[in-house]
Design a protein around this motif. Structure first.
Motif: not given
Lengths: 305, 299
Positions: A111-118
């Motif tokens: 959850v955190a990686l894609p959200l953080g990148i976006l």
């Protein structure tokens, strides 16, 4: 690098030793173990008999040394309650706790990686705001309550997932979410900050100038560097998940190490509690050691300074 | 003479520092919402004896698990319904706020004293003191907090004092780490060197020169640890090894309602929401304070 690694290893051993001394003393000094074992209705003579039988009448340091000598030989003592070797009991429960801890970590990262990148790509956009809201809400949710709410929704109302047991991978979905969401905000913030820093750097500009396509830049150049701090923190976080799984394991009746610890505390089975504290601490110590070494390997400034 | 009058007039036209601060504080939505919620919960806790419609401990076995007023079967007699022993839920919730606030505040105070003391020494003296302090922090971090807290509370007995003491003695690590870093920075500043040059004692330099300058950071950490202590206390109570019944602790209310949650979900939803709201408000205030204290946001 070798000198640094040896120094870290020595420190880790010292920490493990200190944790074992402190937890041993805490468990012996915070109450009368013999009384707890004998139960509330025992007579004074019964309590004394129990004290003698388990060697609790000896000085604390004698008890500790005896325990430590056995522990160093891999013998973590015998359960007061089951009369079984503690090491075997813990070994039997470890897979459940490890599965839970690792799947919680995977959930948090997924959850955190894609959200953080976006969020880093579009600061102040709705994704960024969503990520922020999720982390603010996430850090205020009591984990046991969140777990119960998931149970009511997915277990009872929708009937998608089993509410207890370890029969299939489905049993681990809710526990992993309930344990993992708490670590999510940290990963999200780290990824976002790391990506923003990297994206603003010269070599990304160079890559853009060379005419590389955006996804290639993002994945090959930016993410690889932004992810380094996340990996190190993930190791430490896994240690926290293993140590904190006691609440979630007891909500979902997952028979892992945490659940065993909780039951053993209720039964005053202190050889087991003592051993679990040590095992969980060792996991944390080893994982932090790995994170430290990884950091030092990737960033020479740490091992020199 | 004329120049002075002029600059005086100029100053009147500018907003004062206090007004600027007020504008910044009131302009921060998160901080204001959080502060309003905390004040409301604080008022509810203080005025609980007057606000509560019933005695929070009075059982009425003829009126068990009555749903809240918004349910068809609810009534204004027990606005939030009753629990499995027929005790009025709203009254228990109001008195429970006292426990959560008390535990959060006292535990943060104890851990603040320990952590700040350790961090100040480590950051100011450095060298060997710093090494010892960082070893102590590392050791503390390696201990599984929930398990240790549970075991100690179980052995020592689940009174409010014991829970506060155990949480306070376990949650000081963040205080120590932040204080150490902040002290380390501040001690290099000129005014600390000046204080040393004028012959101030070490204790005076630490307490009168350094401590006030790291206060902002400490207050932010205090909010984090307060939230942490409230959540951890709730978890201990939920596992049945924290404060004991019949205290209206919110975590305990969730634990007691667990058996009935499938048919009466509100028995766990209400105290859980209360916990969530309080912790969220404390975190919002903490985040707000951090934003407001950050130098780049001034003026």
């Amino acid at each position: 690098m070798l000198a640094f690694a040896l120094k870290r290893l020595a420190l880790a051993l010292l920490v493990a030793l200190t944790v074992s001394i402190i937890s041993f003393s805490l468990l012996r000094l915070s109450g009368d173990l013999a009384q707890a074992l004998a139960g509330p209705s025992a007579t004074a003579a019964d309590v004394e008999a129990v004290r003698k039988a388990y060697g609790l009448d000896q000085p604390l340091w004698v008890q500790y040394l005896a325990w430590a000598r056995q522990a160093l030989h891999g013998d973590l003592g015998t359960s007061f309650f089951f009369k079984e070797p503690v090491a075997a009991m813990i070994a039997a429960r470890l897979p459940v706790t490890m599965t839970l801890g690792v799947s919680a970590l995977l959930f948090a990262l997924l959850v955190a990686l894609p959200l953080g990148i976006l969020a880093a790509l579009k600061p102040n956009s709705w994704v960024d705001r969503l990520a922020l809201t999720l982390s603010v809400v996430g850090q205020a949710l009591p984990s046991f309550w969140f777990a119960l709410m998931l149970m009511i929704l997915f277990g009872l109302k929708l009937r998608w997932l089993p509410i207890s047991g370890t029969a299939s991978w489905k049993s681990f979905v809710m526990p992993a979410i309930a344990l993992g969401y708490y670590g999510m905000p940290t990963f999200m913030r780290l990824t976002r900050a790391g990506m923003m820093e990297v994206l603003a750097s010269d070599y990304i500009r160079t890559a853009r100038a060379k005419g590389l396509r955006a996804p290639a830049i993002l994945l090959k150049h930016a993410l690889r560097n932004a992810i380094v701090p996340v990996v190190a923190v993930a190791a430490v976080q896994l240690g926290f998940f293993l140590g904190g799984s006691i609440v979630i394991e007891s909500v979902f009746a997952l028979h892992g190490v945490g659940y065993l610890g909780w039951e053993s505390i209720s039964r005053a089975d202190f050889p087991v509690v003592q051993a679990i504290v040590l095992v969980l601490a060792l996991f944390y110590i080893v994982l932090t050691l790995l994170a430290d070494l990884l950091n030092a390997f990737l960033d020479p400034r740490i091992r020199v300074g | 003479m004329t120049v002075e009058t002029f600059s005086g007039a100029e100053r009147i036209l500018e907003p004062s520092a206090g007004a600027l601060l007020r504008r910044r504080v009131f302009g921060h939505a998160g901080f204001m919402i959080g502060a309003a919620i905390i004040l409301a919960i604080l008022a509810a806790a203080l005025l609980a004896p007057w606000l509560a419609p019933h005695d929070p401990y009075a059982q009425d076995l003829t009126r068990r698990l009555v749903p809240p007023v918004w349910d068809a079967k609810g009534s204004w007699l027990d606005p939030l319904g009753t629990d499995q022993l027929g005790r009025d839920y709203l009254s228990r919730l109001l008195f429970g706020a006292r426990i959560s606030l008390l535990i959060g505040f006292s535990a943060a105070l104890i851990s603040g004293l320990i952590g700040t003391g350790l961090g100040l020494c480590a950051g100011y003296f450095g060298g060997r003191v710093d090494m010892v302090a960082s070893f102590v922090v590392t050791t503390r971090l390696a201990m599984p907090v929930v398990l240790v807290a549970l075991a100690v509370v179980a052995l020592a007995g689940g009174s409010l004092h014991i829970v506060v003491a155990v949480l306070g003695l376990l949650l000081w690590d963040r205080f120590a780490v932040v204080t150490r870093a902040a002290t380390h920075q501040v001690r290099q500043l000129d005014y600390v060197a000046a204080a040393r040059a004028t012959g101030c004692s070490t204790a005076r330099i630490i307490l009168a020169e350094i401590l006030p300058n790291i206060m902002n950071a400490l207050i932010v950490i205090a909010t984090i640890e307060m939230a942490n202590a409230i959540l951890l206390d709730a978890a201990l109570s939920f596992l049945g090894l924290g404060v004991q019944p019949p205290l209206p602790d919110w975590g305990l209310m969730v634990a007691e309602g667990k058996e009935y949650m499938f048919f009466s979900p509100w028995v766990i939803a209400i105290p859980g929401l209360a916990l969530f709201t309080l912790v969220l408000a404390i975190n919002l205030v903490g985040d707000g304070l951090r934003d407001l204290a950050a130098p780049e946001n001034r003026n």
